[in-house]
Enzyme design. Structure first.
Site, PDB file in Angstrom:
ATOM      1  N   CYS A   1      -3.050   1.258   6.910  1.00 21.82           N
ATOM      2  CA  CYS A   1      -3.011   0.550   8.184  1.00 21.82           C
ATOM      3  C   CYS A   1      -4.119   1.445   9.060  1.00 21.82           C
ATOM      4  O   CYS A   1      -4.555   1.102  10.062  1.00 21.82           O
ATOM      5  CB  CYS A   1      -1.826   0.270   8.529  1.00 21.82           C
ATOM      6  SG  CYS A   1      -0.825   1.638   8.637  1.00 21.82           S
TER       7      CYS A   1
ATOM      8  N   GLU B   1       8.235   3.451  14.499  1.00 21.49           N
ATOM      9  CA  GLU B   1       9.126   3.717  13.249  1.00 21.49           C
ATOM     10  C   GLU B   1       8.887   5.521  13.132  1.00 21.49           C
ATOM     11  O   GLU B   1       8.051   6.059  13.868  1.00 21.49           O
ATOM     12  CB  GLU B   1       8.648   3.234  11.980  1.00 21.49           C
ATOM     13  CG  GLU B   1       8.829   1.885  11.904  1.00 21.49           C
ATOM     14  CD  GLU B   1       8.943   1.095  10.592  1.00 21.49           C
ATOM     15  OE1 GLU B   1       7.571   0.731  10.317  1.00 21.49           O
ATOM     16  OE2 GLU B   1       9.752   1.077   9.737  1.00 21.49           O
TER      17      GLU B   1
ATOM     18  N   GLU C   1       4.640  -3.651  12.425  1.00 21.20           N
ATOM     19  CA  GLU C   1       3.598  -2.589  12.002  1.00 21.20           C
ATOM     20  C   GLU C   1       2.317  -3.149  11.346  1.00 21.20           C
ATOM     21  O   GLU C   1       2.604  -3.703   9.981  1.00 21.20           O
ATOM     22  CB  GLU C   1       4.351  -1.607  11.077  1.00 21.20           C
ATOM     23  CG  GLU C   1       5.346  -0.752  11.393  1.00 21.20           C
ATOM     24  CD  GLU C   1       4.939   0.398  12.730  1.00 21.20           C
ATOM     25  OE1 GLU C   1       3.476   0.409  13.041  1.00 21.20           O
ATOM     26  OE2 GLU C   1       5.683   0.942  13.149  1.00 21.20           O
TER      27      GLU C   1
ATOM     28  N   ASN D   1       0.776  -1.156   0.218  1.00 18.05           N
ATOM     29  CA  ASN D   1      -0.028   0.066   0.141  1.00 18.05           C
ATOM     30  C   ASN D   1       0.884   1.311  -0.013  1.00 18.05           C
ATOM     31  O   ASN D   1       0.399   2.264  -0.489  1.00 18.05           O
ATOM     32  CB  ASN D   1      -0.798   0.024   1.219  1.00 18.05           C
ATOM     33  CG  ASN D   1      -0.483  -0.193   2.357  1.00 18.05           C
ATOM     34  OD1 ASN D   1       0.936  -0.497   2.551  1.00 18.05           O
ATOM     35  ND2 ASN D   1      -0.979   0.528   3.639  1.00 18.05           N
TER      36      ASN D   1
HETATM   37  P1  NAD Z   1       0.986  -9.069   3.898  1.00 16.69           P
HETATM   38  O1  NAD Z   1       1.146  -9.617   5.386  1.00 16.69           O
HETATM   39  O2  NAD Z   1       0.354 -10.048   3.162  1.00 16.69           O
HETATM   40  O3  NAD Z   1       2.360  -9.027   3.381  1.00 16.69           O
HETATM   41  C1  NAD Z   1       3.092  -8.192   3.630  1.00 16.69           C
HETATM   42  C2  NAD Z   1       4.618  -8.320   3.572  1.00 16.69           C
HETATM   43  O4  NAD Z   1       4.890  -9.487   3.964  1.00 16.69           O
HETATM   44  C3  NAD Z   1       4.719  -8.729   1.793  1.00 16.69           C
HETATM   45  O5  NAD Z   1       5.993  -8.302   1.302  1.00 16.69           O
HETATM   46  C4  NAD Z   1       4.664 -10.407   1.891  1.00 16.69           C
HETATM   47  O6  NAD Z   1       5.475 -10.810   0.792  1.00 16.69           O
HETATM   48  C5  NAD Z   1       5.503 -10.454   3.085  1.00 16.69           C
HETATM   49  N1  NAD Z   1       5.361 -11.928   3.879  1.00 16.69           N
HETATM   50  C6  NAD Z   1       4.094 -12.516   3.626  1.00 16.69           C
HETATM   51  N2  NAD Z   1       4.408 -13.694   4.351  1.00 16.69           N
HETATM   52  C7  NAD Z   1       5.675 -13.706   4.691  1.00 16.69           C
HETATM   53  C8  NAD Z   1       6.479 -14.803   5.493  1.00 16.69           C
HETATM   54  N3  NAD Z   1       5.798 -15.763   5.913  1.00 16.69           N
HETATM   55  N4  NAD Z   1       7.540 -14.424   5.748  1.00 16.69           N
HETATM   56  C9  NAD Z   1       7.974 -13.122   5.553  1.00 16.69           C
HETATM   57  N5  NAD Z   1       7.301 -12.157   4.660  1.00 16.69           N
HETATM   58  C10 NAD Z   1       6.202 -12.380   4.414  1.00 16.69           C
HETATM   59  O7  NAD Z   1      -0.029  -7.835   4.220  1.00 16.69           O
HETATM   60  P2  NAD Z   1      -0.279  -7.000   2.933  1.00 16.69           P
HETATM   61  O8  NAD Z   1      -1.782  -7.391   2.393  1.00 16.69           O
HETATM   62  O9  NAD Z   1       0.716  -6.665   1.804  1.00 16.69           O
HETATM   63  O10 NAD Z   1      -0.382  -5.537   3.549  1.00 16.69           O
HETATM   64  C11 NAD Z   1      -1.769  -5.154   4.096  1.00 16.69           C
HETATM   65  C12 NAD Z   1      -1.537  -5.463   5.720  1.00 16.69           C
HETATM   66  O11 NAD Z   1      -0.385  -4.486   6.075  1.00 16.69           O
HETATM   67  C13 NAD Z   1      -2.664  -4.714   6.396  1.00 16.69           C
HETATM   68  O12 NAD Z   1      -3.151  -5.507   7.561  1.00 16.69           O
HETATM   69  C14 NAD Z   1      -2.317  -3.344   6.973  1.00 16.69           C
HETATM   70  O13 NAD Z   1      -3.019  -2.874   7.864  1.00 16.69           O
HETATM   71  C15 NAD Z   1      -1.035  -3.627   7.027  1.00 16.69           C
HETATM   72  N6  NAD Z   1      -0.149  -2.485   7.090  1.00 16.69           N
HETATM   73  C16 NAD Z   1       0.247  -1.849   8.440  1.00 16.69           C
HETATM   74  C17 NAD Z   1       0.886  -0.572   8.420  1.00 16.69           C
HETATM   75  C18 NAD Z   1       1.629  -0.133   9.714  1.00 16.69           C
HETATM   76  O14 NAD Z   1       2.546   0.603   9.720  1.00 16.69           O
HETATM   77  N7  NAD Z   1       1.086  -0.679  10.712  1.00 16.69           N
HETATM   78  C19 NAD Z   1       1.366   0.068   7.055  1.00 16.69           C
HETATM   79  C20 NAD Z   1       0.833  -0.479   6.083  1.00 16.69           C
HETATM   80  C21 NAD Z   1       0.015  -1.871   5.943  1.00 16.69           C
END
Ligand code: NAD
Length: 494
Positions: free
Chosen positions: A298, A475, A264, A166
């Site tokens: 998020c 962060e 995060e 995102n």
């Molecule tokens: P996701 O968890 O599917 O993926 C995030 C990242 O993790 C990707 O690069 C993915 O390839 C990687 N990943 C997935 N499985 C993994 C594993 N087993 N080991 C290591 N890496 C792995 O999330 P998404 O769908 O890409 O993003 C949306 C989510 O992120 C939402 O829940 C959102 O709230 C959260 N988010 C949080 C923040 C924050 O700052 N708190 C900011 C942006 C998004």
């Protein structure tokens, strides 16, 4: 080519700008060892954009080996030089902002202006942490005996950065900028649907003077590339932004190595409007708290908690404004861009369909839509669900799309209960003219950041992060450096 020319060419021919398509290891592009490729899509059209390398454990091993060597050089680089290189990277990022913004908008689906803000913010992050690089001092301590004592602030070593789709650039830079300022090296795993800007930024950093190996990027899936990266015992800190499920899995993966971790994760943040609030401010605040980046944030204000006395007025004004939002391809710069993937679009649609089946009142939207100019793309209409009970699934679960949930309250105590009524605790917005109400709520609401009368106030100078299932660690701000440094206490008998 200028950004305008890139955009015109893309719309005329369907040909994207030149994109880096291999990993970036040891200061240059690196072909995936197994040779596998996957495709990234343009969400605004729903068509394939370009293919890129799918990393595996062997690629990750090369990248971490490079980062170990990179740390040997960078950790020993004088802080003032680190500062100069990060400042040069910020300058280059500004100079190349339009190209980066076009690629970011194309790959993620966000609007060009949103992408421009992300790139400008990322240049600021580089500058901010450049300014800290030569100020990471320890302290001297009076033990009151014959020992002189002081602390050293040392970089933790190789760091891993797992980035979501995102905010591909800003999430990446808010992690690596403080890591680099502290003297750490990094291996980055971008999201599988948005790999390109991370590769461009790694190249930009090398052109700014960063030694080869200090920042490496391995593209591909979470399972094939992310998992071996976070499990590698040579990695001493993992920063991951993603879903709760992924965060929990990564916690388990890093445990055997006792690796540091910043999580995060998700959110379901409340924007709380009291009866005395300026209704127009509430409406504008709520509109952009949920519909910026098509709700894929998020810290989106995805729940509007509104006092019963202004509920109908706020809802009706909000519906009018949200209905007027222009949706379209990010590069045409509408008010709201696309949903990043077909899979995620289907998940959003499912959430709303299930709410409809439960009898939830949908006062706006509730449908998939397409780009009105082309009939293409992955879009979801701005959607508002009204007057939900606190136990409803749409209140409790993160939808991560342009779907606002309204909850109505009668007094401050109820507002607080509702605000703290989910498993998330990331952000909260408070709208009131009463400074005492604002301060009481700011103290009592469980969130990493609270804003009063301006939902998106804040910036890179302030710490950002969540509590409970929104994660831990901070962060941005000077707090953002803590994960990447550790203290060493030294005493000398005199
Ligand atoms: P996701 O968890 O599917 O993926 C995030 C990242 O993790 C990707 O690069 C993915 O390839 C990687 N990943 C997935 N499985 C993994 C594993 N087993 N080991 C290591 N890496 C792995 O999330 P998404 O769908 O890409 O993003 C949306 C989510 O992120 C939402 O829940 C959102 O709230 C959260 N988010 C949080 C923040 C924050 O700052 N708190 C900011 C942006 C998004």
């Amino acid at each position: 080519m200028t950004a305008d020319q890139l955009i015109a060419t893309y719309f005329e021919t369907g040909r994207p700008p030149d994109l880096p398509r291999d990993h970036f290891i040891d200061g240059r592009p690196a072909v995936a060892e197994a040779g596998d490729r996957m495709e990234s899509f343009d969400p605004g059209r729903g068509v394939a954009l370009a293919d890129f390398a799918v990393g595996d454990a062997a690629d990750v091993d090369r990248a971490v080996t490079s980062a170990v060597a990179g740390f040997g050089i960078w950790g020993a680089t004088p802080p003032a030089q680190r500062c100069a290189i990060l400042n040069e990277a910020a300058r280059l990022m500004r100079a190349e902002a339009e190209q980066l913004s076009v690629v970011e908008a194309l790959d993620s689906g966000k609007t060009l202006n949103e992408a421009r803000d992300d790139i400008a913010g990322s240049a600021r992050l580089l500058e901010y942490y450049a300014g800290a690089a030569d100020k990471l001092d320890g302290r001297s301590v009076n033990l009151g005996n014959d020992n002189a004592a002081f602390t050293l602030r040392e970089p933790v070593g190789v760091t891993a950065h797992i980035v979501p789709w995102n905010y591909p650039t800003s999430t990446l830079v808010r992690g690596i900028a403080p890591a680099l300022a502290a003297g750490c090296s990094a291996v980055v795993k971008p999201a599988e649907t948005t790999p390109f800007t991370a590769l461009m930024i790694a190249d930009l950093l090398v052109r700014a003077g960063l030694p080869a190996g200090v920042v490496n990027v391995v593209t591909g899936t979470g399972i094939a590339a992310g998992a071996p990266l976070v499990r590698d015992p040579r990695v001493r800190h993992v920063t991951i932004t993603g879903s709760v499920a992924t965060g929990v899995g990564v916690m388990q993966s890093v445990a055997p190595n006792v690796t540091g971790l910043t999580l995060e994760l998700g959110g379901k943040s409340p924007l709380i409007a009291f009866g005395d609030a300026d209704v127009d401010k509430v409406v504008d605040g709520a509109l952009w708290a949920i519909f910026s980046n098509a709700g894929q944030i998020c810290s989106a204000g995805s729940r509007l908690l509104v006092h019963r006395s202004i509920h109908a007025e706020v809802r009706d004004k909000l519906v009018i404004k949200a209905r007027a939002l222009r949706i379209g391809h990010g590069l045409r710069n509408p008010d709201m861009g696309a949903i990043n993937s077909a899979r995620h679009l289907a998940q959003i649609a499912d959430h709303v369909e299930n709410a409809r089946k439960r009898g939830v009142e949908i006062v706006l939207g509730g449908t998939r839509v397409v780009d009105p100019d082309t009939g293409e793309g992955w879009f979801y209409a701005p959607t508002i669900l009204d007057d939900l009970p606190e136990s409803d699934d749409a209140v409790l679960r993160e939808i991560f799309g342009p779907v606002l949930v309204i909850q109505v309250f009668d007094d401050e105590a109820e507002a607080l209960t509702l605000a703290n009524g989910t498993e998330f605790a990331l952000a909260a917005g408070i709208y009131t003219k009463d400074i005492s109400t604002a301060l009481r709520m700011a103290r009592r609401v469980d969130a990493g950041q609270v804003t009063v009368n301006d939902y998106w106030a804040g910036g890179i100078e302030l710490p950002f992060g969540g509590n409970r299932k929104s994660g831990f660690g901070r962060e941005k701000g000077l707090e953002g450096l803590e994960a990447y440094t550790r203290s060493k206490a030294v005493t000398l008998a005199v």
